[in-house]
Design a protein around this motif. Structure first.
Motif, PDB file in Angstrom:
ATOM      1  N   ARG A 122     -71.024 -31.646 -95.890  1.00 37.12           N
ATOM      2  CA  ARG A 122     -71.077 -32.497 -94.699  1.00 37.12           C
ATOM      3  C   ARG A 122     -72.496 -32.533 -94.132  1.00 37.12           C
ATOM      4  NH1 ARG A 122     -65.522 -30.133 -92.252  1.00 37.12           N
ATOM      5  NH2 ARG A 122     -64.182 -31.114 -93.800  1.00 37.12           N
ATOM      6  N   GLY A 123     -72.740 -33.546 -93.303  1.00 34.10           N
ATOM      7  CA  GLY A 123     -74.038 -33.668 -92.645  1.00 34.10           C
ATOM      8  C   GLY A 123     -75.118 -34.282 -93.514  1.00 34.10           C
ATOM      9  N   SER A 127     -70.068 -39.405 -95.946  1.00 38.53           N
ATOM     10  CA  SER A 127     -68.976 -40.255 -95.452  1.00 38.53           C
ATOM     11  C   SER A 127     -69.423 -41.709 -95.417  1.00 38.53           C
ATOM     12  CB  SER A 127     -68.516 -39.810 -94.061  1.00 38.53           C
ATOM     13  OG  SER A 127     -67.826 -38.595 -94.149  1.00 38.53           O
ATOM     14  N   ASN A 154     -61.738 -36.560 -82.902  1.00 37.34           N
ATOM     15  CA  ASN A 154     -62.438 -36.604 -84.184  1.00 37.34           C
ATOM     16  C   ASN A 154     -63.705 -37.456 -84.013  1.00 37.34           C
ATOM     17  OD1 ASN A 154     -63.179 -36.463 -86.843  1.00 37.34           O
ATOM     18  ND2 ASN A 154     -61.192 -37.082 -87.656  1.00 37.34           N
ATOM     19  N   SER A 156     -66.815 -37.216 -84.941  1.00 33.57           N
ATOM     20  CA  SER A 156     -67.716 -37.545 -86.049  1.00 33.57           C
ATOM     21  C   SER A 156     -67.182 -38.722 -86.861  1.00 33.57           C
ATOM     22  CB  SER A 156     -67.959 -36.326 -86.942  1.00 33.57           C
ATOM     23  OG  SER A 156     -66.752 -35.875 -87.513  1.00 33.57           O
ATOM     24  N   ALA A 159     -67.649 -41.898 -84.734  1.00 39.97           N
ATOM     25  CA  ALA A 159     -69.064 -42.287 -84.702  1.00 39.97           C
ATOM     26  C   ALA A 159     -69.504 -42.888 -86.039  1.00 39.97           C
ATOM     27  CB  ALA A 159     -69.922 -41.075 -84.350  1.00 39.97           C
ATOM     28  N   MET A 160     -69.039 -42.304 -87.146  1.00 42.28           N
ATOM     29  CA  MET A 160     -69.411 -42.821 -88.465  1.00 42.28           C
ATOM     30  C   MET A 160     -68.911 -44.254 -88.632  1.00 42.28           C
ATOM     31  SD  MET A 160     -67.900 -43.340 -91.811  1.00 42.28           S
ATOM     32  CE  MET A 160     -66.458 -42.324 -91.709  1.00 42.28           C
ATOM     33  N   ARG A 163     -70.833 -46.679 -86.444  1.00 40.41           N
ATOM     34  CA  ARG A 163     -72.160 -46.918 -87.017  1.00 40.41           C
ATOM     35  C   ARG A 163     -72.111 -48.021 -88.083  1.00 40.41           C
ATOM     36  NH1 ARG A 163     -75.873 -41.976 -89.197  1.00 40.41           N
ATOM     37  NH2 ARG A 163     -77.747 -43.171 -89.549  1.00 40.41           N
TER      38      ARG A 163
END
Length: 175
Positions: A122-123, A127, A154, A156, A159-160, A163
């Motif tokens: 991750r990071g 994703s 959730n 993240s 936000a993904m 985006r």
């Protein structure tokens, strides 16, 4: 009762080029992408998808117990909305480290079943890298919208998707 966050993407307006750097960076780091259709929709691969989905889903707030393998097959795989080309896998040294599963729900709409990456990876933008070919799959299948539901904690995942251009929509997870 959880008030799930419903997000929707206009697939036709999605700008692939703006996000191509994520799959490119992943490939440069030794991560390949393939679909279940590419690798073969076999019993062993279905079991591996299940195990990856189960592991990645464990971090979803209030997820509860994951499906049994038989339930997973009955609800996600052995249904008319399933297409093995809709399961995109991130692969590093032959190990499956992430996935994005998308089902074709209606002539207009596809549903993002799950996008997840194993914790050690991750990071790194994986994703996002997984969602780009998933969105291309939706577009190629002739669907105009891609819908996703997320637990409100959730952050993240929300936000993904934002985006990428997903926007909030009314409705509930039951819609």
């Amino acid at each position: 009762m959880v008030d799930w966050v419903r997000l929707e993407l206009d697939v036709e307006a999605f700008d692939d080029a703006a996000f191509e750097r994520y799959p490119r960076r992943a490939r440069e780091a030794g991560i390949d992408f393939a679909t279940l259709a590419d690798l073969g929709d076999t019993a062993d691969h279905r079991r591996a998808v299940y195990e990856l989905n189960k592991t990645c889903s464990a971090d979803i707030p209030e997820r509860g117990e994951f499906f049994s393998y038989e339930e997973y097959l009955a609800q996600r795989i052995e249904v008319p909305t399933f297409d093995p080309a809709g399961i995109v896998l991130a692969i590093r040294d032959e190990a499956w480290i992430g996935m994005s599963a998308t089902s074709l729900r209606s002539p207009e709409v596809a549903f993002s079943e799950m996008t997840g990456v194993l914790a050690p990876y991750r990071g790194q933008g994986l994703s996002l890298a997984l969602k780009v070919p998933a969105i291309r799959f939706v577009r190629a299948a002739g669907r105009r919208r891609l819908v996703a539901f997320h637990h409100p904690r959730n952050a993240s995942a929300i936000a993904m998707n934002r985006r990428l251009g997903f926007v909030g929509q009314g409705g509930s997870a039951a819609d």
